[in-house]
Design an enzyme around this catalytic site. Structure first.
Site, mmCIF file in Angstrom:
data_model
loop_
_atom_site.group_PDB
_atom_site.id
_atom_site.type_symbol
_atom_site.label_atom_id
_atom_site.label_comp_id
_atom_site.label_asym_id
_atom_site.label_seq_id
_atom_site.Cartn_x
_atom_site.Cartn_y
_atom_site.Cartn_z
ATOM 1 N N HIS A 203 0.734 -1.094 0.021
ATOM 2 C CA HIS A 203 -0.077 0.255 -0.111
ATOM 3 C C HIS A 203 0.836 1.110 0.020
ATOM 4 O O HIS A 203 1.840 1.617 0.865
ATOM 5 C CB HIS A 203 -0.798 -0.114 1.169
ATOM 6 C CG HIS A 203 -1.940 -0.979 1.282
ATOM 7 N ND1 HIS A 203 -2.013 -2.132 0.954
ATOM 8 C CD2 HIS A 203 -3.330 -0.686 1.330
ATOM 9 C CE1 HIS A 203 -3.206 -2.841 0.973
ATOM 10 N NE2 HIS A 203 -4.076 -1.859 1.440
ATOM 11 N N GLU A 206 -1.955 6.179 -0.879
ATOM 12 C CA GLU A 206 -3.179 6.196 -0.205
ATOM 13 C C GLU A 206 -3.555 7.391 0.474
ATOM 14 O O GLU A 206 -4.167 8.226 -0.114
ATOM 15 C CB GLU A 206 -3.665 4.874 0.640
ATOM 16 C CG GLU A 206 -5.186 4.799 0.893
ATOM 17 C CD GLU A 206 -5.347 3.799 1.955
ATOM 18 O OE1 GLU A 206 -4.400 2.976 2.350
ATOM 19 O OE2 GLU A 206 -6.711 3.546 2.192
ATOM 20 N N ASP A 284 -11.265 -3.581 -1.641
ATOM 21 C CA ASP A 284 -10.586 -3.269 -0.615
ATOM 22 C C ASP A 284 -11.267 -3.753 0.825
ATOM 23 O O ASP A 284 -10.703 -4.934 1.387
ATOM 24 C CB ASP A 284 -10.284 -1.714 -0.349
ATOM 25 C CG ASP A 284 -9.119 -1.343 0.587
ATOM 26 O OD1 ASP A 284 -8.444 -2.094 1.059
ATOM 27 O OD2 ASP A 284 -9.005 -0.115 0.873
ATOM 28 N N ASP A 285 -11.983 -3.331 1.618
ATOM 29 C CA ASP A 285 -12.857 -3.871 2.603
ATOM 30 C C ASP A 285 -14.098 -3.567 2.592
ATOM 31 O O ASP A 285 -14.809 -2.808 3.248
ATOM 32 C CB ASP A 285 -12.208 -2.985 3.937
ATOM 33 C CG ASP A 285 -10.905 -3.082 4.106
ATOM 34 O OD1 ASP A 285 -10.297 -4.333 4.398
ATOM 35 O OD2 ASP A 285 -10.250 -2.077 3.715
#
Ligand code: ADE
Ligand code: ZN
EC number: 3.5.4.2
Length: 345
Positions: A203, A206, A284-285
């Protein structure tokens, strides 16, 4: 798009489009209903009375405000069967959204720090993915992430635990709080992971600066950047990413939920696509950010005027960026091309 017919046409196109997901945290697919079911099964008290109360608490101001509640939610995962059930529920959502291949992250340290064995976690996830391939025809890979807010020693311990599971884990990644935890903190861990044959992702960009993208490429030798949307701040980087076909696994609903972009209309994913970057759409989530793959595609298409060919190119890019062999990529590409050519006939 103009007019109801073309809007309906694009809605149907998105729903039926074969998709490949490359950025999904399996712990982030824990729906509040399952959280309650597992809490009951495992005798764990939750700080919420109902799943609706949990959902109401999902009001995030930035990445950290999400992570605090997300790690709490994972406490209900105790037994191998819990990890199996979590992964199986995600695969059923994949089936609904026509996801034909998925590469999922898991965060071993979230669990080992609570006394759950590494083997319990990986075996539950892996068994469900194997069943997903056999029963649903969904292929998959597993990527193990290091939590970047923890220290290098803990990441090394985690890497050594993963060596016994090399047959199940294709690569390593880096997630959690980006600000204050730059890639260089894990350069030696990544060097060892690469030596052991793992592919690498991280990551970067972001919430953090473009230097995290540069350093992930140079120090961590990543094959993909997760998120990476801050690359727009640097023209030289944009040029290099396009030139090197470096994939970005972008997560539109996550980015608006976590205020990386205030509104979807301001999201740069379509601009990056048109500048020739290898961008992909991911969830993602999804249990925390309001939707799985179809919802992410719809959110982008509703806020940006796009052609169906452009939407299909997100899958084309994801196939190219996936960690499968050329023969498997060829099969997925065949499915995509067949769908695109048959859609309007
Ligand atoms: N862990 C789960 N989701 C994440 C995200 N969007 N950024 C960093 N770490 C994460
Ligand atoms: Zn992520």
């Amino acid at each position: 798009m103009n007019g109801d017919t073309s809007v309906n046409n694009q809605t149907a196109f998105i729903e039926q489009l074969p998709k490949v997901e490359l950025h999904l945290h399996i712990e982030g697919s824990l729906e509040p209903e399952m959280m309650f079911e597992l809490a009951k099964r495992n005798n764990i008290e939750l700080p919420f009375a109902t799943p609706e109360e949990v959902k109401a608490a999902y009001q995030f101001t930035n990445l950290q405000s999400f992570l605090d509640i997300y790690y709490q939610g994972a406490n209900v995962l105790i037994h191998e069967q819990d990890f199996y059930d979590l992964t199986w529920a995600y695969l059923l959502r994949c089936q609904q959204d026509n996801v034909i291949h998925t590469e999922i992250f898991f965060d071993p340290q979230t669990h080992t720090s609570r006394g759950i064995a590494f083997d319990t976690v990986i075996n539950g996830i892996h068994r469900a993915l194997k069943d997903g391939e056999e029963k649903l025809g969904i292929s998959s890979q597993i990527i193990m992430c290091f939590l970047r807010h923890l220290d290098e020693e803990s990441a090394f311990d985690t890497l050594f635990e993963a060596l016994a599971h090399k047959d199940k884990i294709i690569g390593v990644g880096l997630d959690s709080s980006e600000l204050g935890h730059p890639p260089e903190k894990f350069a030696r861990v990544y060097s060892k992971a690469l030596e052991e044959g793992f592919l690498t992702v991280a990551h970067a960009g972001e919430e953090g600066p473009v230097s995290n993208i540069y350093d992930s490429l140079e120090l961590l030798k990543v094959s993909r950047i997760d998120h990476g949307v801050r690359c727009s701040d640097d023209d030289n980087l944009l040029y290099a990413l396009a030139n090197n076909k470096m994939p970005l696994t972008v997560c539109p609903l996550s980015n608006t939920k976590l205020k990386v972009f205030e509104k979807m209309e301001q999201h740069n994913i379509v601009d990056l696509l048109r500048r020739g970057l290898c961008v992909t759409i991911n969830s993602d989530d999804p249990a925390y950010f309001g939707g799985y793959m179809n919802a992410n595609f719809h959110a982008v298409a509703q806020s940006h005027e796009m052609t169906n060919q452009e939407l299909a190119s997100f899958t084309r890019n994801a196939i190219a960026a996936s960690f499968i062999n050329d023969e498997q990529k060829g099969r997925l590409l065949g499915k995509l091309n067949q769908f695109v050519s048959e859609f309007n006939h």
